[in-house]
Design a protein around this motif. Structure first.
Motif, PDB file in Angstrom:
ATOM      1  N   ALA A  66     114.991-102.256  59.401  1.00  0.00           N
ATOM      2  CA  ALA A  66     113.940-103.087  59.998  1.00  0.00           C
ATOM      3  C   ALA A  66     113.645-102.749  61.458  1.00  0.00           C
ATOM      4  O   ALA A  66     112.501-102.790  61.890  1.00  0.00           O
ATOM      5  CB  ALA A  66     114.311-104.563  59.865  1.00  0.00           C
TER       6      ALA A  66
ATOM      7  N   ALA B  59     122.158-106.814  54.908  1.00  0.00           N
ATOM      8  CA  ALA B  59     120.902-107.324  54.360  1.00  0.00           C
ATOM      9  C   ALA B  59     120.739-108.797  54.686  1.00  0.00           C
ATOM     10  O   ALA B  59     121.680-109.580  54.561  1.00  0.00           O
ATOM     11  CB  ALA B  59     120.880-107.138  52.848  1.00  0.00           C
ATOM     12  N   ALA B  60     119.528-109.139  55.098  1.00  0.00           N
ATOM     13  CA  ALA B  60     119.143-110.534  55.296  1.00  0.00           C
ATOM     14  C   ALA B  60     117.984-110.793  54.348  1.00  0.00           C
ATOM     15  O   ALA B  60     116.956-110.127  54.426  1.00  0.00           O
ATOM     16  CB  ALA B  60     118.721-110.779  56.735  1.00  0.00           C
ATOM     17  N   VAL B  61     118.169-111.720  53.443  1.00  0.00           N
ATOM     18  CA  VAL B  61     117.166-111.979  52.415  1.00  0.00           C
ATOM     19  C   VAL B  61     116.514-113.324  52.649  1.00  0.00           C
ATOM     20  O   VAL B  61     117.193-114.355  52.688  1.00  0.00           O
ATOM     21  CB  VAL B  61     117.798-111.934  51.004  1.00  0.00           C
ATOM     22  CG1 VAL B  61     116.749-112.233  49.952  1.00  0.00           C
ATOM     23  CG2 VAL B  61     118.445-110.584  50.765  1.00  0.00           C
ATOM     24  N   GLY B  62     115.195-113.304  52.805  1.00  0.00           N
ATOM     25  CA  GLY B  62     114.407-114.527  52.919  1.00  0.00           C
ATOM     26  C   GLY B  62     115.014-115.552  53.855  1.00  0.00           C
ATOM     27  O   GLY B  62     115.327-115.281  54.992  1.00  0.00           O
TER      28      GLY B  62
ATOM     29  N   ASP C 256     117.911-116.988  53.577  1.00  0.00           N
ATOM     30  CA  ASP C 256     119.376-117.065  53.542  1.00  0.00           C
ATOM     31  C   ASP C 256     119.936-117.150  54.955  1.00  0.00           C
ATOM     32  O   ASP C 256     119.576-116.372  55.828  1.00  0.00           O
ATOM     33  CB  ASP C 256     119.985-115.843  52.855  1.00  0.00           C
ATOM     34  CG  ASP C 256     119.826-115.871  51.354  1.00  0.00           C
ATOM     35  OD1 ASP C 256     119.362-116.909  50.836  1.00  0.00           O
ATOM     36  OD2 ASP C 256     120.162-114.872  50.702  1.00  0.00           O
TER      37      ASP C 256
ATOM     38  N   ALA D 277     123.845-113.281  56.205  1.00  0.00           N
ATOM     39  CA  ALA D 277     123.559-111.900  55.832  1.00  0.00           C
ATOM     40  C   ALA D 277     124.770-111.354  55.090  1.00  0.00           C
ATOM     41  O   ALA D 277     125.878-111.864  55.238  1.00  0.00           O
ATOM     42  CB  ALA D 277     123.287-111.082  57.090  1.00  0.00           C
TER      43      ALA D 277
ATOM     44  N   ALA E 210     118.633-104.321  47.708  1.00  0.00           N
ATOM     45  CA  ALA E 210     118.596-105.156  48.912  1.00  0.00           C
ATOM     46  C   ALA E 210     117.359-104.858  49.740  1.00  0.00           C
ATOM     47  O   ALA E 210     116.732-105.763  50.290  1.00  0.00           O
ATOM     48  CB  ALA E 210     119.857-104.948  49.743  1.00  0.00           C
TER      49      ALA E 210
ATOM     50  N   VAL F 205     114.091-106.598  48.490  1.00  0.00           N
ATOM     51  CA  VAL F 205     113.909-108.060  48.604  1.00  0.00           C
ATOM     52  C   VAL F 205     114.168-108.620  49.999  1.00  0.00           C
ATOM     53  O   VAL F 205     113.950-109.796  50.241  1.00  0.00           O
ATOM     54  CB  VAL F 205     114.798-108.812  47.583  1.00  0.00           C
ATOM     55  CG1 VAL F 205     114.385-108.476  46.172  1.00  0.00           C
ATOM     56  CG2 VAL F 205     116.259-108.531  47.817  1.00  0.00           C
ATOM     57  N   GLY F 206     114.646-107.787  50.910  1.00  0.00           N
ATOM     58  CA  GLY F 206     114.946-108.309  52.250  1.00  0.00           C
ATOM     59  C   GLY F 206     114.899-107.228  53.306  1.00  0.00           C
ATOM     60  O   GLY F 206     114.537-106.085  53.042  1.00  0.00           O
ATOM     61  N   ARG F 207     115.261-107.606  54.506  1.00  0.00           N
ATOM     62  CA  ARG F 207     115.282-106.683  55.644  1.00  0.00           C
ATOM     63  C   ARG F 207     116.699-106.172  55.835  1.00  0.00           C
ATOM     64  O   ARG F 207     117.667-106.914  55.695  1.00  0.00           O
ATOM     65  CB  ARG F 207     114.799-107.405  56.887  1.00  0.00           C
ATOM     66  CG  ARG F 207     113.330-107.837  56.778  1.00  0.00           C
ATOM     67  CD  ARG F 207     112.865-108.680  57.934  1.00  0.00           C
ATOM     68  NE  ARG F 207     113.057-108.078  59.242  1.00  0.00           N
ATOM     69  CZ  ARG F 207     112.176-107.304  59.854  1.00  0.00           C
ATOM     70  NH1 ARG F 207     111.048-107.000  59.277  1.00  0.00           N
ATOM     71  NH2 ARG F 207     112.439-106.824  61.053  1.00  0.00           N
TER      72      ARG F 207
END
Length: 101
Positions: A8, A26-29, A31, A34, A87, A90-92
């Motif tokens: 990112a 990974a950080a998803v939405g 959440d 991480a 991952a 769906v996420g950064r």
């Protein structure tokens, strides 16, 4: 195997060099927590572009993505490559250097 991964923060990718080892986080939405999706992955390549990218450690520019991130190629096992692809879809993703090469 080689796994291209979109991180990112392009400026962070600009600090990486081939041979460095990183954890990919990974950080998803929404959440709050991480999770580490790859541990101690070796940086195989930091692709370079022209114009608009953040400077990399070797003075060239990291290849930016459309949303301000940048690409890095990691050497990982097959299962870890699948985890990274999932991952990243769906996420950064972010990296933390575990040791420099």
């Amino acid at each position: 195997m080689s796994a291209p991964v979109r991180i990112a923060d392009a400026a962070t990718v600009g600090l990486l060099r081939p041979g460095d080892h990183v954890d990919v986080i990974a950080a998803v939405g929404g959440d709050a927590e991480a999770k580490v999706v790859a541990r101690d992955a070796r940086v195989a390549q930091v692709p370079h572009g022209t114009g608009g990218g953040w400077p990399s450690a070797d003075g060239a520019e990291a290849v930016p993505t459309g949303d301000g991130g940048a690409l890095v190629v990691l050497s990982v096992g097959r299962e870890t490559a699948r985890n990274l692809a999932g991952a990243g879809a769906v996420g950064r993703l972010a990296v933390a250097v575990t040791h420099a090469g």
